[in-house]
Scaffold this motif. Sequence first.
Motif, PDB file in Angstrom:
ATOM      1  N   LEU A   1      16.551  66.338  94.589  1.00 25.23           N
ATOM      2  CA  LEU A   1      17.543  66.538  95.678  1.00 25.23           C
ATOM      3  C   LEU A   1      17.858  67.977  95.678  1.00 25.23           C
ATOM      4  O   LEU A   1      18.160  68.514  94.513  1.00 25.23           O
ATOM      5  N   THR A   2      17.788  68.684  96.985  1.00 26.30           N
ATOM      6  CA  THR A   2      18.084  69.994  96.845  1.00 26.30           C
ATOM      7  C   THR A   2      18.975  70.242  98.363  1.00 26.30           C
ATOM      8  O   THR A   2      19.221  69.245  98.849  1.00 26.30           O
ATOM      9  N   VAL A   3      19.581  71.308  98.454  1.00 26.29           N
ATOM     10  CA  VAL A   3      20.165  71.786  99.720  1.00 26.29           C
ATOM     11  C   VAL A   3      19.543  71.288 101.082  1.00 26.29           C
ATOM     12  O   VAL A   3      20.178  70.667 101.820  1.00 26.29           O
ATOM     13  N   LEU A   4      17.892  71.454 100.975  1.00 27.67           N
ATOM     14  CA  LEU A   4      17.236  71.042 102.101  1.00 27.67           C
ATOM     15  C   LEU A   4      17.365  69.396 102.546  1.00 27.67           C
ATOM     16  O   LEU A   4      17.158  69.082 103.389  1.00 27.67           O
ATOM     17  N   SER A   5      17.755  68.741 101.424  1.00 32.37           N
ATOM     18  CA  SER A   5      17.880  67.311 101.663  1.00 32.37           C
ATOM     19  C   SER A   5      18.947  66.852 102.548  1.00 32.37           C
ATOM     20  O   SER A   5      18.814  65.797 103.116  1.00 32.37           O
ATOM     21  N   PHE A   6      20.095  67.641 102.664  1.00 31.03           N
ATOM     22  CA  PHE A   6      20.992  67.330 103.400  1.00 31.03           C
ATOM     23  C   PHE A   6      20.885  68.347 104.686  1.00 31.03           C
ATOM     24  O   PHE A   6      21.907  68.060 105.573  1.00 31.03           O
ATOM     25  N   LEU A   7      20.097  69.006 105.038  1.00 31.49           N
ATOM     26  CA  LEU A   7      19.885  69.735 106.289  1.00 31.49           C
ATOM     27  C   LEU A   7      19.085  68.869 107.275  1.00 31.49           C
ATOM     28  O   LEU A   7      17.718  68.670 107.067  1.00 31.49           O
TER      29      LEU A   7
ATOM     30  N   MET B   1      18.733  63.572 108.400  1.00 26.75           N
ATOM     31  CA  MET B   1      18.750  64.217 106.971  1.00 26.75           C
ATOM     32  C   MET B   1      17.704  63.655 106.025  1.00 26.75           C
ATOM     33  O   MET B   1      17.666  62.539 105.946  1.00 26.75           O
TER      34      MET B   1
END
Length: 248
Positions: A216-222, A44
């Motif tokens: 932080l975005t959604v991509l930060s956790f993908l 991640m």
Amino acid sequence: MINKILPLLVLPSGFSLLCLLAGLLLRNSFFLWLGTLLLLAFSMPVMSDFLMRSVEVGEGRVPVSSVGKADAIVVLSGMIVTVDGAPLGEWGGAVDRFDGGVELFKAGRAPVVVFTRGQVPWQPGVVPEGELLAKRALLLGVPQSAIRLTGKAGNTADEAAAASVLLGASKKGVPRRIILVTSAFHMRRARFLFERAGFAVEPFLVDYQTSEKSPLTVLSFLPNAEALAQSDRALREVIGLLFYWVTK
């Protein structure tokens, strides 16, 4: 070679793979879940950025004008990829090391710039990186008389030792002052080793991998492979620094 291979077994990518293999061979769900969770966590971007910020030194690149004068500028290897058809190699991700060293020299921060003959042990036929960097520096107007090359070096400790042989770590009992140019995440370990070799070190940090301004975005956790590689790089620095600190 051993000190480059052994850490692979404890870094997130290697350790996760070992857990998954153990789970499959032993038919043990604990190891399967452990390997999977570790792989996901360290893949991640939010995790890899946290780890990289933890090892990066400083808050950003400083102006060359703020750097004091020294006896030499030492540029560490780790930025050239050998490619057929490219006699001077192609740039890797750490090209800022070279740019920073040349910029410092042209600003008159030191009379000589030193490139290390970095060469990994399992590629003895590859031209040492410093030789390619020296040729590139000549093309940018750095005179031959101002370029120095160390002996061959397989890792940062070797680079520090080779620089000490080339320059002499001290002059009349006073440590030689060098401007050390390397990536921000690598500087803590590099500075430790060069100071241990007897130099007075002024760090010049380049090649930052993270920024506090990144939201932080959604991509930060993908999870993705690049984030896993960054986690490995950050933790490799921690392992390397601990190893040299314990064995100093």
